[in-house]
Design a protein around this motif. Structure first.
Motif, PDB file in Angstrom:
ATOM      1  N   VAL A 285       0.849  -1.191   0.000  1.00  0.00           N
ATOM      2  CA  VAL A 285       0.000   0.000   0.000  1.00  0.00           C
ATOM      3  C   VAL A 285       0.890   1.249   0.000  1.00  0.00           C
ATOM      4  CG1 VAL A 285      -1.869   1.217   1.169  1.00  0.00           C
ATOM      5  CG2 VAL A 285      -1.736  -1.286   1.298  1.00  0.00           C
ATOM      6  N   ASP A 286       0.552   2.187  -0.870  1.00  0.00           N
ATOM      7  CA  ASP A 286       1.289   3.454  -0.954  1.00  0.00           C
ATOM      8  C   ASP A 286       1.322   4.118   0.423  1.00  0.00           C
ATOM      9  OD1 ASP A 286       1.935   6.276  -1.440  1.00  0.00           O
ATOM     10  OD2 ASP A 286       1.618   5.807  -3.558  1.00  0.00           O
ATOM     11  N   LEU A 287       2.498   4.592   0.821  1.00  0.00           N
ATOM     12  CA  LEU A 287       2.659   5.196   2.137  1.00  0.00           C
ATOM     13  C   LEU A 287       1.838   6.475   2.302  1.00  0.00           C
ATOM     14  CD1 LEU A 287       6.493   4.672   2.710  1.00  0.00           C
ATOM     15  CD2 LEU A 287       4.593   3.338   3.640  1.00  0.00           C
ATOM     16  N   ALA A 288       1.422   7.082   1.186  1.00  0.00           N
ATOM     17  CA  ALA A 288       0.611   8.293   1.274  1.00  0.00           C
ATOM     18  C   ALA A 288      -0.814   8.006   1.731  1.00  0.00           C
ATOM     19  CB  ALA A 288       0.587   9.002  -0.087  1.00  0.00           C
ATOM     20  N   ILE A 289      -1.214   6.750   1.704  1.00  0.00           N
ATOM     21  CA  ILE A 289      -2.569   6.371   2.090  1.00  0.00           C
ATOM     22  C   ILE A 289      -2.623   6.160   3.600  1.00  0.00           C
ATOM     23  CG2 ILE A 289      -4.351   4.591   1.881  1.00  0.00           C
ATOM     24  CD1 ILE A 289      -3.362   4.093  -0.974  1.00  0.00           C
ATOM     25  N   ASP A 290      -3.535   6.855   4.261  1.00  0.00           N
ATOM     26  CA  ASP A 290      -3.751   6.679   5.694  1.00  0.00           C
ATOM     27  C   ASP A 290      -4.640   5.444   5.880  1.00  0.00           C
ATOM     28  OD1 ASP A 290      -4.746   6.750   8.346  1.00  0.00           O
ATOM     29  OD2 ASP A 290      -4.417   8.908   8.455  1.00  0.00           O
ATOM     30  N   GLN A 291      -4.016   4.336   6.238  1.00  0.00           N
ATOM     31  CA  GLN A 291      -4.762   3.078   6.299  1.00  0.00           C
ATOM     32  C   GLN A 291      -5.818   3.070   7.397  1.00  0.00           C
ATOM     33  OE1 GLN A 291      -2.885  -0.713   5.876  1.00  0.00           O
ATOM     34  NE2 GLN A 291      -1.069   0.142   4.901  1.00  0.00           N
ATOM     35  N   GLN A 292      -5.530   3.719   8.515  1.00  0.00           N
ATOM     36  CA  GLN A 292      -6.515   3.746   9.591  1.00  0.00           C
ATOM     37  C   GLN A 292      -7.782   4.462   9.137  1.00  0.00           C
ATOM     38  OE1 GLN A 292      -6.132   2.057  12.387  1.00  0.00           O
ATOM     39  NE2 GLN A 292      -4.085   1.425  11.748  1.00  0.00           N
ATOM     40  N   MET A 293      -7.631   5.592   8.462  1.00  0.00           N
ATOM     41  CA  MET A 293      -8.787   6.323   7.962  1.00  0.00           C
ATOM     42  C   MET A 293      -9.488   5.539   6.856  1.00  0.00           C
ATOM     43  SD  MET A 293      -7.499  10.294   7.907  1.00  0.00           S
ATOM     44  CE  MET A 293      -9.119  10.852   7.358  1.00  0.00           C
ATOM     45  N   LEU A 294      -8.692   4.871   6.014  1.00  0.00           N
ATOM     46  CA  LEU A 294      -9.274   4.078   4.934  1.00  0.00           C
ATOM     47  C   LEU A 294     -10.114   2.935   5.498  1.00  0.00           C
ATOM     48  CD1 LEU A 294      -9.518   3.357   1.929  1.00  0.00           C
ATOM     49  CD2 LEU A 294      -7.411   2.027   2.170  1.00  0.00           C
ATOM     50  N   CYS A 295      -9.582   2.239   6.477  1.00  0.00           N
ATOM     51  CA  CYS A 295     -10.340   1.132   7.078  1.00  0.00           C
ATOM     52  C   CYS A 295     -11.618   1.644   7.745  1.00  0.00           C
ATOM     53  CB  CYS A 295      -9.469   0.388   8.087  1.00  0.00           C
ATOM     54  SG  CYS A 295      -8.130  -0.576   7.338  1.00  0.00           S
ATOM     55  N   ALA A 296     -11.528   2.807   8.364  1.00  0.00           N
ATOM     56  CA  ALA A 296     -12.712   3.386   9.000  1.00  0.00           C
ATOM     57  C   ALA A 296     -13.770   3.752   7.965  1.00  0.00           C
ATOM     58  CB  ALA A 296     -12.305   4.612   9.818  1.00  0.00           C
ATOM     59  N   GLU A 297     -13.339   4.297   6.831  1.00  0.00           N
ATOM     60  CA  GLU A 297     -14.265   4.648   5.760  1.00  0.00           C
ATOM     61  C   GLU A 297     -14.966   3.408   5.216  1.00  0.00           C
ATOM     62  OE1 GLU A 297     -15.234   7.649   3.867  1.00  0.00           O
ATOM     63  OE2 GLU A 297     -14.789   8.288   5.912  1.00  0.00           O
ATOM     64  N   LEU A 298     -14.198   2.355   5.000  1.00  0.00           N
ATOM     65  CA  LEU A 298     -14.781   1.141   4.433  1.00  0.00           C
ATOM     66  C   LEU A 298     -15.681   0.432   5.438  1.00  0.00           C
ATOM     67  CD1 LEU A 298     -11.688  -0.164   2.440  1.00  0.00           C
ATOM     68  CD2 LEU A 298     -13.845   0.669   1.487  1.00  0.00           C
ATOM     69  N   LYS A 299     -15.370   0.553   6.714  1.00  0.00           N
ATOM     70  CA  LYS A 299     -16.224  -0.056   7.731  1.00  0.00           C
ATOM     71  C   LYS A 299     -17.620   0.547   7.689  1.00  0.00           C
ATOM     72  CE  LYS A 299     -16.331  -1.349  12.618  1.00  0.00           C
ATOM     73  NZ  LYS A 299     -15.624  -1.281  13.924  1.00  0.00           N
ATOM     74  N   LYS A 300     -17.716   1.842   7.344  1.00  0.00           N
ATOM     75  CA  LYS A 300     -19.030   2.475   7.196  1.00  0.00           C
ATOM     76  C   LYS A 300     -19.851   1.802   6.100  1.00  0.00           C
ATOM     77  CE  LYS A 300     -17.148   7.019   8.493  1.00  0.00           C
ATOM     78  NZ  LYS A 300     -16.853   8.385   7.981  1.00  0.00           N
ATOM     79  N   LYS A 301     -19.165   1.153   5.160  1.00  0.00           N
ATOM     80  CA  LYS A 301     -19.823   0.451   4.057  1.00  0.00           C
ATOM     81  C   LYS A 301     -19.902  -1.048   4.327  1.00  0.00           C
ATOM     82  CE  LYS A 301     -20.125   4.185   1.508  1.00  0.00           C
ATOM     83  NZ  LYS A 301     -21.438   4.773   1.103  1.00  0.00           N
ATOM     84  N   ASP A 302     -19.701  -1.440   5.581  1.00  0.00           N
ATOM     85  CA  ASP A 302     -19.752  -2.854   5.992  1.00  0.00           C
ATOM     86  C   ASP A 302     -18.677  -3.694   5.319  1.00  0.00           C
ATOM     87  OD1 ASP A 302     -21.856  -2.400   7.715  1.00  0.00           O
ATOM     88  OD2 ASP A 302     -23.384  -2.857   6.208  1.00  0.00           O
ATOM     89  N   ILE A 303     -17.489  -3.118   5.155  1.00  0.00           N
ATOM     90  CA  ILE A 303     -16.335  -3.822   4.620  1.00  0.00           C
ATOM     91  C   ILE A 303     -15.225  -3.741   5.659  1.00  0.00           C
ATOM     92  CG2 ILE A 303     -14.570  -3.866   2.808  1.00  0.00           C
ATOM     93  CD1 ILE A 303     -16.682  -2.544   0.962  1.00  0.00           C
ATOM     94  N   LEU A 304     -14.686  -4.893   6.051  1.00  0.00           N
ATOM     95  CA  LEU A 304     -13.695  -4.943   7.115  1.00  0.00           C
ATOM     96  C   LEU A 304     -12.342  -5.382   6.573  1.00  0.00           C
ATOM     97  CD1 LEU A 304     -15.768  -6.592   9.988  1.00  0.00           C
ATOM     98  CD2 LEU A 304     -15.375  -4.167   9.550  1.00  0.00           C
ATOM     99  N   LEU A 305     -11.309  -4.598   6.927  1.00  0.00           N
ATOM    100  CA  LEU A 305      -9.925  -4.883   6.550  1.00  0.00           C
ATOM    101  C   LEU A 305      -9.046  -4.747   7.782  1.00  0.00           C
ATOM    102  CD1 LEU A 305      -9.506  -2.656   3.346  1.00  0.00           C
ATOM    103  CD2 LEU A 305      -9.948  -5.114   3.377  1.00  0.00           C
ATOM    104  N   LEU A 306      -7.863  -5.375   7.722  1.00  0.00           N
ATOM    105  CA  LEU A 306      -6.829  -5.148   8.711  1.00  0.00           C
ATOM    106  C   LEU A 306      -5.734  -4.309   8.066  1.00  0.00           C
ATOM    107  CD1 LEU A 306      -6.361  -8.612  10.465  1.00  0.00           C
ATOM    108  CD2 LEU A 306      -7.410  -6.566  11.427  1.00  0.00           C
ATOM    109  N   SER A 307      -5.339  -3.234   8.720  1.00  0.00           N
ATOM    110  CA  SER A 307      -4.272  -2.410   8.174  1.00  0.00           C
ATOM    111  C   SER A 307      -2.941  -3.140   8.296  1.00  0.00           C
ATOM    112  CB  SER A 307      -4.207  -1.070   8.906  1.00  0.00           C
ATOM    113  OG  SER A 307      -3.959  -1.266  10.278  1.00  0.00           O
TER     114      SER A 307
END
Length: 341
Positions: A285-307
């Motif tokens: 994953v590109d270091l410019a991507i904030d994975q914590q924020m990305l995972c939080a955004e996707l969780k709102k859509k009922d998609i779960l990831l581990l950073s």
């Protein structure tokens, strides 16, 4: 939920719940549970071992194996990435007084035999006694080749060691190799099988070995608080997945490869598709991507990831091709909202 965190998140089917409800049960500590007894006897015969024991988890099954093969002050060889070394809370050392001797895993998951040989301690009271080599198959989604397993068997025979397999996902390995499970199991003195990962049972693992070994493991299981009573309600699900859910693991492997290909179309994500052998992939994953924020955004859509970098994604019976398409679409939109791309 579309949950890529692990294949442990699978849910029991309606048919499985019915089988669990209707399972004949007894007190397994007294060896009175007919469903547990059936699972253990069937599993031992199916995998080419004398005996088997049903446990609450893969961590417990691995610990029973290590404590049954080794005594206090003994040592086992394993990989730096081995689950029973790195991710099981140091149980062998804490509860078994067994010293792990990790060796660096090669990129394909194997351990080099010259490094293992160098790690075996001399017969000298200054050192722990090296008793066991523990391998893991699959390891980080990679499949150990059958030729390598045969070489490992020759290695332990030459050096007077026992050979254990952490087979948490061993059926994924067998399906990927298109071989019967016995072609893997035949090389080992003991083996664990996790029933609650891709196979889809809600709870439980098996430990297999010869009768004396399993007798010792049963005593240690009781010591560790692992003696269960009417455990047939769990064993019924375990037998069901071993007889009905093995072939469908190929779908998870196909879906993982598809997921890898789709992620390579997403800016900021990169997967080496040639390394995706089973149901697990690792995305850079590109270091410019904030994975914590990305995972939080996707969780709102009922998609779960581990950073993580690489980020691990795992396919299982709860993930369809359509789910992957939804995920990739939502991932792209989330990246736009976060201003990452």
């Amino acid at each position: 939920m579309i949950d890529f965190r692990s294949d442990t998140v699978t849910q029991p089917t309606a048919e499985m719940r019915t089988a669990m409800v209707n399972a004949p049960v007894g007190d397994d500590v007294f060896a009175d549970d007919p469903t547990v007894n059936d699972l253990e006897q069937w599993a031992a015969e199916r995998h080419g071992f004398e005996a088997a024991i049903f446990t609450s988890s893969g961590t417990q099954a691995n610990l029973l194996a290590l404590m049954s093969h080794c005594e206090r002050g003994d040592e086992y060889l394993c990989g730096q990435q081995a689950h029973n070394y790195k991710y099981e809370a140091g149980g062998a050392a804490v509860l078994g007084s067994i010293q792990p001797q990790p060796v660096e895993n090669e990129k394909d998951g194997t351990l080099k035999f010259d490094k293992l040989k160098a790690a075996i301690k001399p017969d000298d009271f200054h050192f722990a006694r090296t008793k066991l080599l523990s391998l893991e198959n699959t390891i980080n989604g990679k499949v150990l080749p059958l030729e390598y397993l045969a070489q490992a068997r020759n290695f332990v025979d030459e050096h007077g060691l026992k050979l254990h397999l952490d087979g948490a996902r061993v059926y994924n390995a067998a399906v990927a190799l298109n071989v019967d499970i016995r072609e893997i199991a035949c090389h080992f003195d003991s083996m664990t099988i996790c029933l609650s990962k891709g196979l889809g049972a809600p709870v439980g693992s098996l430990l297999l070995g010869d009768a004396e070994f399993i007798h010792k493991a049963r005593r240690i299981r009781k010591m560790l608080g692992g003696g269960m009573r009417q455990a047939g309600i769990l064993a019924a699900a375990g037998k069901m997945v071993l007889t009905e859910n093995v072939e469908r693991l190929a779908e998870d492997h196909t879906n993982a490869k598809y997921l890898a290909e789709q992620l390579n179309q997403v800016d900021g994500f990169s997967v080496r598709t040639e390394l995706v052998q089973t149901n697990m992939l690792f995305a850079k994953v590109d270091l410019a991507i904030d994975q914590q924020m990305l995972c939080a955004e996707l969780k709102k859509k009922d998609i779960l990831l581990l950073s993580g970098n690489p980020m691990r994604l795992v396919t299982h019976l709860g993930i369809s091709l359509a789910d992957i398409d939804v995920f990739v679409s939502e991932l792209k939109e989330a990246l736009v909202r976060l201003g990452s791309h």
